[in-house]
Design a protein around this motif. Structure first.
Motif, PDB file in Angstrom:
ATOM      1  N   ALA A  98      -0.342   5.870   5.101  1.00 14.31           N
ATOM      2  CA  ALA A  98       0.848   5.631   3.939  1.00 14.31           C
ATOM      3  C   ALA A  98       1.428   7.089   3.699  1.00 14.31           C
ATOM      4  N   ALA A  99       0.397   7.980   3.618  1.00 19.17           N
ATOM      5  CA  ALA A  99       1.244   9.399   3.316  1.00 19.17           C
ATOM      6  C   ALA A  99       2.065   9.739   4.454  1.00 19.17           C
ATOM      7  N   GLY A 100       1.796   9.278   5.876  1.00 17.47           N
ATOM      8  CA  GLY A 100       2.556   9.547   7.090  1.00 17.47           C
ATOM      9  C   GLY A 100       3.797   8.961   7.107  1.00 17.47           C
ATOM     10  N   ALA A 101       3.739   7.711   6.714  1.00 21.87           N
ATOM     11  CA  ALA A 101       4.831   6.777   6.588  1.00 21.87           C
ATOM     12  C   ALA A 101       5.916   7.533   5.393  1.00 21.87           C
ATOM     13  N   GLY A 102       5.385   7.838   4.238  1.00 12.52           N
ATOM     14  CA  GLY A 102       5.959   8.415   3.310  1.00 12.52           C
ATOM     15  C   GLY A 102       6.752   9.657   3.675  1.00 12.52           C
ATOM     16  N   ALA A 103       6.212  10.487   4.634  1.00 13.50           N
ATOM     17  CA  ALA A 103       6.500  11.873   5.056  1.00 13.50           C
ATOM     18  C   ALA A 103       7.801  11.478   6.178  1.00 13.50           C
ATOM     19  N   GLN A 104       8.116  10.296   6.527  1.00 20.64           N
ATOM     20  CA  GLN A 104       9.159  10.101   7.414  1.00 20.64           C
ATOM     21  C   GLN A 104      10.615  10.245   6.637  1.00 20.64           C
ATOM     22  N   THR A 105      10.343  10.377   5.199  1.00 21.07           N
ATOM     23  CA  THR A 105      11.681  10.720   4.403  1.00 21.07           C
ATOM     24  C   THR A 105      11.875  12.211   4.533  1.00 21.07           C
ATOM     25  N   GLY A 106      10.972  12.967   5.158  1.00 20.80           N
ATOM     26  CA  GLY A 106      11.175  14.366   5.081  1.00 20.80           C
ATOM     27  C   GLY A 106      10.771  14.903   3.795  1.00 20.80           C
ATOM     28  N   SER A 107      10.228  14.348   2.896  1.00 22.38           N
ATOM     29  CA  SER A 107       9.701  14.877   1.829  1.00 22.38           C
ATOM     30  C   SER A 107       8.373  14.907   1.652  1.00 22.38           C
ATOM     31  N   VAL A 108       7.745  15.970   1.290  1.00 17.64           N
ATOM     32  CA  VAL A 108       6.338  16.360   0.843  1.00 17.64           C
ATOM     33  C   VAL A 108       5.991  15.448  -0.127  1.00 17.64           C
ATOM     34  N   VAL A 109       6.890  15.430  -1.300  1.00 14.15           N
ATOM     35  CA  VAL A 109       6.537  14.756  -2.789  1.00 14.15           C
ATOM     36  C   VAL A 109       6.186  13.217  -2.213  1.00 14.15           C
ATOM     37  N   VAL A 110       7.470  12.834  -1.553  1.00 16.23           N
ATOM     38  CA  VAL A 110       7.097  11.352  -1.254  1.00 16.23           C
ATOM     39  C   VAL A 110       5.807  10.881  -0.499  1.00 16.23           C
ATOM     40  N   ALA A 111       5.548  11.880   0.416  1.00 15.04           N
ATOM     41  CA  ALA A 111       4.508  11.633   1.362  1.00 15.04           C
ATOM     42  C   ALA A 111       3.175  11.707   0.218  1.00 15.04           C
ATOM     43  N   LEU A 112       3.178  12.611  -0.740  1.00 15.33           N
ATOM     44  CA  LEU A 112       2.107  12.648  -1.555  1.00 15.33           C
ATOM     45  C   LEU A 112       1.880  11.275  -2.455  1.00 15.33           C
ATOM     46  N   ILE A 113       2.940  11.014  -3.030  1.00 16.51           N
ATOM     47  CA  ILE A 113       3.073   9.705  -3.750  1.00 16.51           C
ATOM     48  C   ILE A 113       2.668   8.180  -2.842  1.00 16.51           C
ATOM     49  N   PHE A 114       3.052   8.459  -1.809  1.00 14.55           N
ATOM     50  CA  PHE A 114       2.638   7.123  -0.806  1.00 14.55           C
ATOM     51  C   PHE A 114       1.172   7.318  -0.810  1.00 14.55           C
ATOM     52  N   GLY A 115       0.734   8.440  -0.287  1.00 14.84           N
ATOM     53  CA  GLY A 115      -0.759   8.461  -0.098  1.00 14.84           C
ATOM     54  C   GLY A 115      -1.543   8.238  -1.437  1.00 14.84           C
ATOM     55  N   ILE A 116      -1.497   8.832  -2.588  1.00 12.01           N
ATOM     56  CA  ILE A 116      -2.052   8.733  -3.890  1.00 12.01           C
ATOM     57  C   ILE A 116      -1.985   7.273  -4.222  1.00 12.01           C
ATOM     58  N   VAL A 117      -0.898   6.709  -4.371  1.00  4.05           N
ATOM     59  CA  VAL A 117      -0.690   5.466  -4.942  1.00  4.05           C
ATOM     60  C   VAL A 117      -1.216   4.377  -4.132  1.00  4.05           C
ATOM     61  N   THR A 118      -1.398   4.727  -2.673  1.00  5.11           N
ATOM     62  CA  THR A 118      -2.192   3.793  -1.783  1.00  5.11           C
ATOM     63  C   THR A 118      -3.623   3.708  -2.318  1.00  5.11           C
ATOM     64  N   ALA A 119      -4.105   4.831  -2.312  1.00  3.62           N
ATOM     65  CA  ALA A 119      -5.700   5.192  -2.599  1.00  3.62           C
ATOM     66  C   ALA A 119      -5.960   4.743  -3.947  1.00  3.62           C
ATOM     67  N   LEU A 120      -5.200   4.769  -4.837  1.00  2.00           N
ATOM     68  CA  LEU A 120      -5.437   4.055  -6.096  1.00  2.00           C
ATOM     69  C   LEU A 120      -5.587   2.712  -6.103  1.00  2.00           C
ATOM     70  N   ALA A 121      -4.584   2.138  -5.349  1.00  2.00           N
ATOM     71  CA  ALA A 121      -4.592   0.604  -5.352  1.00  2.00           C
ATOM     72  C   ALA A 121      -5.915   0.087  -4.427  1.00  2.00           C
ATOM     73  N   PHE A 122      -6.206   0.821  -3.252  1.00  2.00           N
ATOM     74  CA  PHE A 122      -7.229   0.435  -2.661  1.00  2.00           C
ATOM     75  C   PHE A 122      -8.721   0.787  -3.495  1.00  2.00           C
ATOM     76  N   ILE A 123      -8.485   1.517  -4.276  1.00  2.00           N
ATOM     77  CA  ILE A 123      -9.748   1.884  -5.225  1.00  2.00           C
ATOM     78  C   ILE A 123     -10.332   0.644  -6.187  1.00  2.00           C
ATOM     79  N   ILE A 124      -9.108  -0.031  -6.644  1.00  2.00           N
ATOM     80  CA  ILE A 124      -9.184  -1.161  -7.432  1.00  2.00           C
ATOM     81  C   ILE A 124      -9.843  -2.278  -6.569  1.00  2.00           C
ATOM     82  N   VAL A 125      -9.505  -2.523  -5.403  1.00  2.00           N
ATOM     83  CA  VAL A 125      -9.656  -3.479  -4.496  1.00  2.00           C
ATOM     84  C   VAL A 125     -11.383  -3.270  -4.109  1.00  2.00           C
TER      85      VAL A 125
END
Length: 207
Positions: A98-125
């Motif tokens: 997910a972080a890699g997908a976010g990085a396709q915007t060219g933004s480090v911030v978006v990459a981090l947001i994608f990775g962190i939010v996905t990780a948090l969602a999966f922690i709940i699962v």
């Protein structure tokens, strides 16, 4: 484990694919109006290229996990290979993808947001999934949980099996599920093209 619990566990395992797809879908929609700084040139391109590397790691990692889990999660405690260093390696590699997908915007911030939010969602699962595994395996599963971290790998714990049984169908399913990460590449390139030509307004720019 009761039939109802087994069905619920299967549902949570299916949920990891649904959660990943929905997170990426929502993110794609939101990022229609968010851009990076393409004028930075080389750095922008580097972030995108690094993101492709993360996607590659995620796909290989998820296949590695599937080699060991292969439908055994509800039948026995898998504690070798990637499951010897972290209890939910599939979720870890999905967050990397997910972080890699976010990085396709060219933004480090978006990459981090994608990775962190996905990780948090999966922690709940993962927490809910572990409830059902505890019901079936009891003390043995509790011992595994006490030894192996849920989401942050502890590499010193690594151990492997002499042999593993491979389920090709599950490998194929995991591979095709993982390809969703690559959809970020053409989608964000197209969005960036529309933004550069003023067809889509950029409401927010992130580094």
């Amino acid at each position: 484990m009761s039939t109802a619990s087994a069905k619920s566990l299967s549902g949570y395992q299916y949920a990891r694919r649904v959660v990943l797809f929905l997170l990426l879908l929502v993110a794609f929609g939101a990022l229609l109006f968010v851009g990076s700084y393409p004028e930075r040139g080389e750095f922008h391109e580097f972030v995108e290229a690094f993101g492709v590397s993360l996607i590659g790691v995620a796909i290989v990692g998820r296949l590695w996990c599937t080699l060991y889990i292969g439908g055994r999660k509800s039948a026995e405690i898998v504690s070798d290979g990637p499951y010897s260093i972290v209890r939910n390696p599939l979720y870890v590699f999905s967050a990397i993808g997910a972080a890699g997908a976010g990085a396709q915007t060219g933004s480090v911030v978006v990459a981090l947001i994608f990775g962190i939010v996905t990780a948090l969602a999966f922690i709940i699962v993962a927490r809910r999934e572990e409830t059902f595994l505890h019901e079936k395996f009891g003390a043995a599963f509790d011992s595994y949980c006490a030894r192996v971290p849920r989401i942050l790998p502890k590499f010193s714990l690594y151990r492997d099996s002499a042999t593993i049984v491979v389920t090709p169908k599950r490998l194929y399913t995991t591979f095709f599920d993982s390809l969703v990460f690559f959809t970020a590449m053409p989608v964000f390139e197209f969005v960036e093209h529309l933004q550069i030509h003023g067809i889509l307004p950029v409401l927010l720019r992130l580094p």
